[in-house]
Design a protein around this motif. Structure first.
Motif, short mmCIF file in Angstrom:
data_model
loop_
_atom_site.label_atom_id
_atom_site.label_comp_id
_atom_site.label_asym_id
_atom_site.label_seq_id
_atom_site.Cartn_x
_atom_site.Cartn_y
_atom_site.Cartn_z
N GLU B 2 0.85 -1.20 0.00
CA GLU B 2 0.00 0.00 0.00
C GLU B 2 0.89 1.26 0.00
N THR B 7 -1.81 4.74 3.15
CA THR B 7 -1.80 4.27 4.55
C THR B 7 -2.16 5.41 5.50
N LEU B 8 -1.61 6.60 5.23
CA LEU B 8 -1.96 7.76 6.05
C LEU B 8 -3.47 8.02 5.99
N ARG B 10 -5.87 6.00 5.20
CA ARG B 10 -6.64 4.92 5.84
C ARG B 10 -6.72 5.12 7.35
N HIS B 11 -5.71 5.76 7.91
CA HIS B 11 -5.72 6.04 9.35
C HIS B 11 -6.23 7.45 9.67
N ASP B 12 -6.83 8.10 8.65
CA ASP B 12 -7.32 9.48 8.83
C ASP B 12 -6.22 10.42 9.29
N LEU B 13 -5.04 10.24 8.72
CA LEU B 13 -3.92 11.09 9.11
C LEU B 13 -3.49 11.95 7.94
N ASN B 240 3.38 2.65 12.48
CA ASN B 240 2.81 3.03 13.77
C ASN B 240 2.14 4.40 13.61
N PRO B 241 0.81 4.43 13.55
CA PRO B 241 0.14 5.72 13.32
C PRO B 241 0.49 6.77 14.37
N CYS B 242 0.82 6.32 15.58
CA CYS B 242 1.14 7.28 16.64
C CYS B 242 2.48 7.98 16.39
N TYR B 301 7.91 5.12 5.14
CA TYR B 301 7.62 4.01 6.07
C TYR B 301 8.77 3.80 7.05
N THR B 304 8.16 5.80 10.22
CA THR B 304 6.95 5.50 10.99
C THR B 304 6.93 4.06 11.51
#
Lengths: 110, 310
Positions: B2, B7-8, B10-13, B240-242, B301, B304
């Motif tokens: 992806e 990816t960002l 998808r995580h609402d980032l 890691n979205p965080c 990536y 993150t």
């Protein structure tokens, strides 16, 4: 099946829970807890796992814990010493059974 | 795989800028080492070196934009003949100036005046040391580099660098010597501190662990050795979205040897300029605006994965 060991098995290990999810969940929860930082560091536990992997001769575990040891900050010299610990215990385990051999020989001998 | 941007999403980032307080200055790709993990492909054969006019434009930009940190990198910055000019220019203007050193160049006898200047100007030295064994350090950085690095650390310690309370900060950077992720920072710092003190009596302040970015020479090594896909998957799966909130690119902008601006040194290596076009440092009135977008690609990536690259 053309081979007994397939490198993709390791990445797919989670599928072992397909037919027994509760047991798999218990195992993986336990596994995670075992390798968390505790009285021993995660780095020390990875080195123990690497040694045990060699003792039980599991190619999956050797691959996984060679990488894990590097990622926990161990160096090849430390990892090699850990493998020698496994080797010494395995070798010692064989050799100490020589005492059984000696007793049997003594019993049978004039 | 992806794409990173997806990816960002998808995580609402979204990856946008905070107030930018740091200017990273890449003074060129010329280096005395040919490290296998280098995302820029720096080495002795590279001719891209920041000239004096660009150095002056960078200094003027620091003053205009009010950066609080200037982070000088390369290549080996010591090999840029205008490094002293840059240090003289930025140290009165930015409260914190950092020099990323590979230790072998900085340790050379000819750089004794430079080492003294760094101490006098309270420049933070950020030194690369991937391992406390010659086997791993030399495998990444070249034969004999480990011994030379220790000698330079000893020289820096003698100047006062790395000693608590001296005001001379010496930090170490650990990049893995291969296709694997770095150890947790706190554990690595503890081990390096113990090893370096016990074996060689060396001290430092802080240690930072960074993952290798699959660009440049490191990308070619990954591909040549059949490690690329597994390494890339490891980075992607470690998203890691965080970590996104603390990414360094949100507070930093990079200027390349030719004066062109990038969101970070990795986008510089990938040829992804700031805001999608070649903006010269002399044309920037101020730091990039908060809220402005940051260019992303799949190499993001790296920053993150796990705890992130901050």
């Amino acid at each position: 099946m053309t081979q007994y060991y397939d490198p993709s098995d390791l990445a797919n290990f989670g599928q072992i829970g397909d037919h027994a999810p509760e047991l798999a969940a218990k195992f993986f929860d336990y596994y995670g807890a075992v390798f968390a930082e505790g009285e021993l560091t995660a780095r020390e536990k990875a080195l123990i796992a690497l040694a045990v992997a060699h003792a039980v001769q599991c190619p999956y575990c050797i691959e996984a814990y060679a990488q894990a040891c590097l990622e926990k900050g161990s160096n090849p010299a430390e990892m090699t010493e850990a493998v020698h610990v496994a080797c010494a215990i395995r070798g010692g385990a064989s050799l100490v059974h020589g005492m059984q051999m000696r007793r049997q020989v003594a019993k049978l001998s004039l | 795989m992806e794409p990173f941007a997806q990816t960002l999403a998808r995580h609402d980032l979204t990856l946008t800028r905070e107030p930018t307080d740091t200017l990273q200055v890449n003074v060129g790709f010329l280096c005395n080492q040919v490290c296998k993990h280098c995302h820029l492909g720096a080495g002795p054969g590279r001719s891209e070196v920041m000239d004096a006019a660009t150095v002056d434009q960078v200094v003027a930009y620091v003053a205009r934009a009010g950066f609080t940190t200037v982070d000088i990198t390369g290549g080996a910055p010591e090999m840029n003949p205008h490094l002293v000019r840059l240090i003289h220019g930025v140290t009165p203007r930015a409260p914190r100036v950092m020099l990323r050193a590979n230790l072998t160049a900085l340790g050379q006898d000819q750089h004794q005046p430079l080492r003294e200047l760094l101490a006098e100007r309270r420049v933070v030295v950020v030194a690369s040391l991937p391992a406390t064994t010659a086997f791993q350090a030399d495998a990444q950085r070249g034969q004999g580099v480990f011994e030379q690095s220790l000698a330079t650390l000893e020289r820096l310690n003698r100047l006062g660098y790395g000693h608590p309370g001296s005001g001379l900060e010496l930090d170490l950077v650990v990049n893995p010597a291969g296709a694997f992720l770095p150890p947790p920072q706190a554990a690595a710092e503890k081990k390096f501190r113990a090893d370096l003190k016990r074996e060689w009596g060396l001290v430092f302040n802080q240690l930072f662990t960074f993952a290798n970015v699959p660009l440049g020479r490191f990308r070619r090594w990954l591909e040549k050795t059949g490690n690329y896909q597994a390494y890339r998957d490891k980075l992607v799966n470690g998203f890691n979205p965080c970590a996104v909130e603390g990414l360094m690119c949100r507070r930093q902008v990079s200027v390349a040897w030719d004066g062109i601006l990038y969101d970070c040194d990795f986008n510089l290596a990938a040829g992804l300029p700031l805001q999608g076009r070649a903006i010269h440092v002399s044309h920037m009135a101020a730091a990039p605006e908060p809220g402005s977008p940051i260019a992303v690609a799949d190499h993001c990536y790296t920053c993150t994965a796990g705890d992130g690259f901050t």
